[in-house]
Design an enzyme around this catalytic site. Structure first.
Site, PDB file in Angstrom:
ATOM      1  N   GLU A  42       0.044  23.415 -45.640  1.00  0.00           N
ATOM      2  CA  GLU A  42       0.055  24.750 -45.031  1.00  0.00           C
ATOM      3  C   GLU A  42      -0.099  25.835 -46.103  1.00  0.00           C
ATOM      4  O   GLU A  42       0.551  25.774 -47.154  1.00  0.00           O
ATOM      5  CB  GLU A  42       1.379  24.932 -44.285  1.00  0.00           C
ATOM      6  CG  GLU A  42       1.558  26.273 -43.607  1.00  0.00           C
ATOM      7  CD  GLU A  42       2.909  26.398 -42.905  1.00  0.00           C
ATOM      8  OE1 GLU A  42       3.120  27.378 -42.198  1.00  0.00           O
ATOM      9  OE2 GLU A  42       3.753  25.483 -43.084  1.00  0.00           O
ATOM     10  N   LYS A 115      -1.419  28.936 -36.133  1.00  0.00           N
ATOM     11  CA  LYS A 115      -0.044  28.493 -35.881  1.00  0.00           C
ATOM     12  C   LYS A 115       0.558  29.244 -34.698  1.00  0.00           C
ATOM     13  O   LYS A 115       0.542  30.476 -34.657  1.00  0.00           O
ATOM     14  CB  LYS A 115       0.789  28.702 -37.152  1.00  0.00           C
ATOM     15  CG  LYS A 115       2.185  28.085 -37.139  1.00  0.00           C
ATOM     16  CD  LYS A 115       2.831  28.264 -38.502  1.00  0.00           C
ATOM     17  CE  LYS A 115       4.174  27.583 -38.617  1.00  0.00           C
ATOM     18  NZ  LYS A 115       4.752  27.743 -39.978  1.00  0.00           N
ATOM     19  N   CYS A 152       3.054  22.849 -39.135  1.00  0.00           N
ATOM     20  CA  CYS A 152       4.489  22.799 -39.437  1.00  0.00           C
ATOM     21  C   CYS A 152       5.384  23.056 -38.217  1.00  0.00           C
ATOM     22  O   CYS A 152       5.610  22.168 -37.419  1.00  0.00           O
ATOM     23  CB  CYS A 152       4.807  23.779 -40.573  1.00  0.00           C
ATOM     24  SG  CYS A 152       6.281  23.300 -41.515  1.00  0.00           S
TER      25      CYS A 152
END
Length: 566
Positions: A42, A115, A152
């Site tokens: 990330e 994200k 994540c």
């Protein structure tokens, strides 16, 4: 068979040239090993976490240029898909940026994902800069396999407890063959088990194999342990990369299972992982090594009191930086015991480091004379005790300034919690190594270091002497504090509570419940909690500490200074 290259790298925030060079080198390495896809972590192009650098136009412009450099480099590797983390602009309402995943092949962006879940708890504050991505699945076909992507935090909400959105819902409906998650997941005690448990459950619940690629390295107070892994609905955790070091490996994926590229079974990762003292040791050593390197230090200095905290700090510093780059200074006062110097000498001999001696009695006497002349009162009591610590702190900063060494502060979590430290004295420094270790853990790690060495590194006299600040005649820590095995359980229960690993939380809660069953115990717990509250102002001014536990002082525990708690 789909060949997956896992690039677990130690990238640096803002080092665009360095990050691009290592990413491109690993893209080439993946192509040389006939990988179909290489996966980075990330925000791998800029490093995690840039903070308010994301508001700097030049930072974003350089990030864009770096992405373009990687895109052009991919033209030389037309058969390889490269998946990495970067930042993209939001042209609609909301925050101006997205935390983005890019898949690049042969000079083209072939997939782009934003994200969806942006953490704002603990050490995280991503919603400060990023807008959540759209609630949709991002899919890409590679080598006749359909891949889905998450970033994540997107993978941490399958139980639906923390966010209204669950990115797995869209993936479960889209039915990719494999989900790839790029991550910047900081390490703490129990985190590996937590990741394995959570992602194993998500994989089984959604019937989706998962590849989890994490970064490694120290960044400010955080340490990333890598420990990238692959998990399948039936296989469970089938692969794990090495912890606390950069790692590059190519594994296969076929018929919903992870395997070696030659078709053999992969080695099954150990369920228990690293024992707690060894985990702590590796976490702190990597944290210091990267902190010093990124901040431009090659040397460190520590005030050596002859006590356990400075001894452990010196031992860890030597492991991280080398004995030739670590220096100790003993600064005896009128109240120092003979052992404060002799134990320092023995410790430094064991470690092979230079020990300087700089007595402070005459300096303290001069301050006392000046105080009496100016204020017509003797310098005594707590004022005199704190003065000694501040004189020592000044000497250590002199050395740091004169010789370019990073000053390491030596306070542990127990003392920092209750304010058993002197502001502008023993709290001076650029980094604290053991500030997230309770005193009982300081002893445990010190013994572990000796056991691993097979010899006495930290002298037995240091391990067995009663802890003392030695700022007054006959002073012992227990004059002001309960025994550390009592204090530490109260502090764990109060500061971390349910964030502790389950076995620790149960033990701490049981201990405190038994304690508060008596009036004396109630008073003790109340006194300790009051000390923690009253000393927030000290912690706010202390140097950063390397985070070992899920709730460390610093950005992970945000408390007001001017408030009435108890």
């Amino acid at each position: 068979m789909l060949k997956l290259a896992i690039a677990q790298l130690n990238v640096t925030v803002g080092d665009f040239a360095g990050n691009a060079a290592t990413i491109i080198a690993h893209m080439r390495k993946a192509a040389e090993q006939d990988a179909d896809i290489v996966v980075f972590s990330e925000l791998s192009l800029c490093g995690y976490y840039p903070g308010d650098l994301l508001e700097d136009a030049d930072f974003l412009a350089r990030l864009d240029a770096t992405l373009e450099e990687v895109r052009l480099a991919s033209k030389d590797l037309p058969g390889l898909v490269s998946v990495l983390g970067t930042v993209r602009r939001n042209t609609g309402p909301g925050k101006p940026l997205y935390n983005a995943l890019m898949a690049i092949q042969n000079g083209e962006i072939v997939a782009e994902y934003y994200k969806q879940l942006l953490p704002t708890y603990g050490i995280f504050d991503e919603r400060r800069h990023f807008e959540p991505g759209p609630e949709r699945a991002c899919l890409l076909n590679v080598s006749e396999k359909t891949l889905g992507f998450i970033i994540c935090e997107d993978g941490w909400n399958d139980a639906g407890r923390d966010y209204q959105v669950n990115p797995f819902d869209a993936l479960r409906e889209a039915r990719p063959d494999l989900v790839i998650s790029i991550n910047a997941s900081p390490s703490d005690m129990g985190k590996r088990k937590q990741r394995h448990t959570l992602f194993s459950a998500a994989s089984a619940n959604n019937k989706l194999p998962l590849l989890y690629v994490n970064q490694v390295g120290g960044q400010d107070q955080l340490v990333f342990d890598g420990a990238s892994f692959a998990v399948g609905p039936e296989q469970g955790v089938a692969f794990e990369a090495v912890r606390f070091v950069e790692d590059f490996q190519v594994i296969g994926f076929e018929d919903g299972r992870f395997l070696a590229v030659n078709g053999a079974a992969l080695p099954v990762p150990e369920a228990e992982g690293i024992p707690a003292p060894e985990f702590t040791r590796r976490q702190i050593v990597l944290g210091l090594r990267d902190y010093a390197r990124r901040c431009g230090f090659t040397k460190a200095v520590v005030g050596s009191s002859g006590g356990i905290d400075s001894a452990l700090t010196l031992a860890l510093a030597v492991e991280a930086l080398g004995a030739e780059n670590v220096f100790a200074i003993t600064m005896p006062s009128a109240y120092s015991s003979e052992g404060s110097v002799s134990d320092s000498v023995k410790l430094c001999d064991n470690l092979g480091i230079k020990l300087y001696t700089h007595p402070i009695k005459s300096l303290v006497d001069q301050y006392g004379n000046g105080f009496a002349a100016a204020f017509d009162a003797p310098l005594q009591g707590l004022t005199l005790e704190n003065l000694q610590a501040r004189v020592r702190g000044t000497i250590l900063m002199e050395y740091s300034n004169a010789f370019g060494a990073l000053l390491l502060t030596t306070g542990n979590k127990s003392e920092i919690s209750v304010g058993y430290c002197t502001l502008y004295g023993d709290t001076n420094g650029g980094l604290g190594l053991i500030g997230d270790l309770y005193k009982t853990e300081v002893y445990a790690l010190s013994r572990h270091i000796n056991d691993c060495a097979g010899r006495e590194i930290i002298p037995d006299d240091v391990l067995t002497k009663p802890p003392s600040a030695e700022l007054a005649p006959g002073q012992k820590d227990t004059d002001s504090l309960p025994p550390y095995d009592v204090l530490d359980e109260i502090l764990k229960w109060h500061i971390e509570g349910a964030k502790l690993p389950e076995y620790e939380y149960f033990a701490a809660k049981q201990f405190v419940d038994k304690l508060i069953a008596s009036e004396d115990g109630k008073r003790l717990v109340s006194r300790i909690l009051g000390m923690v509250a009253r000393n927030e102002y000290k912690r706010r001014q202390a140097p950063p500490i390397i985070r070992v536990r899920s709730r460390a002082f610093g950005s992970g525990r945000q408390m007001p200074i001017a408030a009435k708690y108890f």
